[in-house]
Write an enzyme that holds these catalytic residues in place. Sequence first.
Site, PDB file in Angstrom:
ATOM      1  N   GLU A  44      37.049  44.689  40.144  1.00 49.26           N
ATOM      2  CA  GLU A  44      37.601  44.138  41.384  1.00 49.26           C
ATOM      3  C   GLU A  44      38.994  44.737  41.565  1.00 49.26           C
ATOM      4  O   GLU A  44      39.938  44.362  40.864  1.00 49.26           O
ATOM      5  CB  GLU A  44      37.720  42.610  41.285  1.00 49.26           C
ATOM      6  CG  GLU A  44      38.199  42.000  42.582  1.00 49.26           C
ATOM      7  CD  GLU A  44      39.080  40.759  42.433  1.00 49.26           C
ATOM      8  OE1 GLU A  44      39.223  40.036  43.420  1.00 49.26           O
ATOM      9  OE2 GLU A  44      39.637  40.527  41.342  1.00 49.26           O
ATOM     10  N   ASP A  67      37.881  41.126  36.533  1.00 56.35           N
ATOM     11  CA  ASP A  67      38.702  40.449  37.535  1.00 56.35           C
ATOM     12  C   ASP A  67      40.092  41.081  37.625  1.00 56.35           C
ATOM     13  O   ASP A  67      40.699  41.401  36.608  1.00 56.35           O
ATOM     14  CB  ASP A  67      38.834  38.975  37.091  1.00 56.35           C
ATOM     15  CG  ASP A  67      39.488  38.091  38.123  1.00 56.35           C
ATOM     16  OD1 ASP A  67      38.963  38.013  39.240  1.00 56.35           O
ATOM     17  OD2 ASP A  67      40.532  37.485  37.812  1.00 56.35           O
TER      18      ASP A  67
HETATM   19  C1  GLC Z   1      39.983  37.218  41.648  1.00 55.26           C
HETATM   20  C2  GLC Z   1      38.890  36.239  41.961  1.00 55.26           C
HETATM   21  C3  GLC Z   1      39.495  35.024  42.588  1.00 55.26           C
HETATM   22  C4  GLC Z   1      40.508  34.417  41.642  1.00 55.26           C
HETATM   23  C5  GLC Z   1      41.536  35.458  41.199  1.00 55.26           C
HETATM   24  C6  GLC Z   1      42.344  34.967  40.045  1.00 55.26           C
HETATM   25  O1  GLC Z   1      40.609  37.699  42.786  1.00 55.26           O
HETATM   26  O2  GLC Z   1      37.922  36.844  42.779  1.00 55.26           O
HETATM   27  O3  GLC Z   1      38.519  34.089  42.926  1.00 55.26           O
HETATM   28  O4  GLC Z   1      41.181  33.361  42.254  1.00 55.26           O
HETATM   29  O5  GLC Z   1      40.917  36.644  40.781  1.00 55.26           O
HETATM   30  O6  GLC Z   1      41.606  35.062  38.845  1.00 55.26           O
END
Ligand code: GLC
Length: 549
Positions: free
Chosen positions: A241, A201
């Site tokens: 991500e 993440d």
């Molecule tokens: C990422 C996740 C999202 C979350 C954020 C904070 O972007 O996809 O859903 O709110 O991280 O952890």
Amino acid sequence: MIDDLWYKNAVIYSLNVGTFMDSNGDGVGDFEGLSRRLDYLSGLGVTCLWLQPFQPSPNRDNGYDVSDYYGVDPRFGTLGDFVDFAHQAKQRGLKIIVDLVVNHTSDQHPWFKAARSDKKSKYRDWYVWSKKRPRDYKKGMIFPGVQHETWSYDKVAREWYFHRFYQFQPDLNTQNPAVFTEIQRIMGFWLELGVSGFRLDAVPFIIESRHPGKHIRHYAYLTEMRDFLQWHEGDAIILGEANVLPGENLEFFGDEGDRMHMMFNFFVNQHAFYAMASGDIRSLANALKRTEALPVYAQWASFLRNHDELDLGRLTREQRNLVYSKFGPKPNMQLYGRGIRRRLAPMLGNRPQLELAYSLMFSLPGTPVLRYGDEIGMGDNLRLRERSSVRTPMQWSEEPQGGFSTARKTILPVIDKGVWAYDRINVEAQRRDPNSMLNWTERMVRLRKECPELGWGKYTILQTHTPSVLAIRYDWRGNSVLTIHNFAEKPQNIAIDMGTPNSGRLSNLIVGEHSEAQADGKHHIVIEGYGYRWYRVGGLSHILKREKY
Ligand code: GLC
């Protein structure tokens, strides 16, 4: 031989345990429910499940606010239930990847509680503090409109702490080696329990230096994580991500492919939506070219929608406005000034465009990632706040609560009104209908797996001389596939020059209409509005010509 990289030809399915299947009637999905649905998932043909956070959490950000990295939230079951689930998934050949949310913790995590209440605590330096209010305290918010600052004053600590995301998600100080060691411990823990990797993440923020005003990225952290991962488990992966620009992506993969294995291709995702909204593929083709060069071990993850808003931040203002006007015209469909908080089916509105979108996603160079419910064309609930609109429970049947739960109240309400309601859209009804979205998706998953050229091969965008038609040819070990997508509502006539000998015949992999090259050496194809074609180049064969390897 490196054709053993499982993620190159995987089909990933992402789900939230809490909204998938409730086995004990308390209104919350759980591991036991998920285990009972594993045959459904393996029947669909997906090969890897990405589980969103299921660790203990106050659940103020859908579990992305973790308060204990080494457990299972009691609402979803026990660690024992997780291990049983992991075992059953393994028996069906399904891999599991889990979210690793280590940019921040919940403010209820014992580390943060200790850090704020005692300056001398070893955890104090696990977070990022400032005695004075940093000048940029109102800069860099991820959720503008909802989040008002990135540094907040903590009355107990009597200092300011940094939080890239919501106020209740204090950032961990990843520059502290003890924090990094702990991250590795967390990885090791879940690897021992049988996972095949992590969806990492918020990667850019994990590796960013924490000093106010300075935003230097420490890419070496990623190499370190990768080393640790691979020493533990040879075939485990990190799927990152990181919504960054094409050039920057390569830093995240590493020159030698020695950092992350996979990254979501946010850049192509946004341009794909622009192509669908405008009927013009040129910016998508350009996005594909700009993200083409990858180290051999690296791989894109292709997706359409996920559990967040559809982020359109990388498009120009004009492009973004066009996507808004087509797919999210009302203010309550939009979010954070950059995206759309709807599911795909309501956005596109009709089956031909939905098929075009999914056929495109399955054929984009890389590994497709499906979101639960999309296989049946589930809708959204715009009455729920922020991104909860796209996180409603899975619709299994026309029974009360969509067959998701026997409870009267569920974790989030099921969609029970209008055209997206569970009595109209559910798995059970769609199983019986050979033409349903579910059965169509199942066939596409099968087809995608039978075309490893897409996951492994080199690709070339072929000229169609029509701005609305995208044609991509993929070559791998003497086998080739061609896919064609028409983004316009109207039929198009195209002439394609395959550019190689032995491409006189294109064998249609979906219906029995093959194509023979004409006297000019080109393939002349009429493709209907929103039409798509998958061909194998050469004689009719769903099966790869293995002898040519
Ligand atoms: C990422 C996740 C999202 C979350 C954020 C904070 O972007 O996809 O859903 O709110 O991280 O952890």
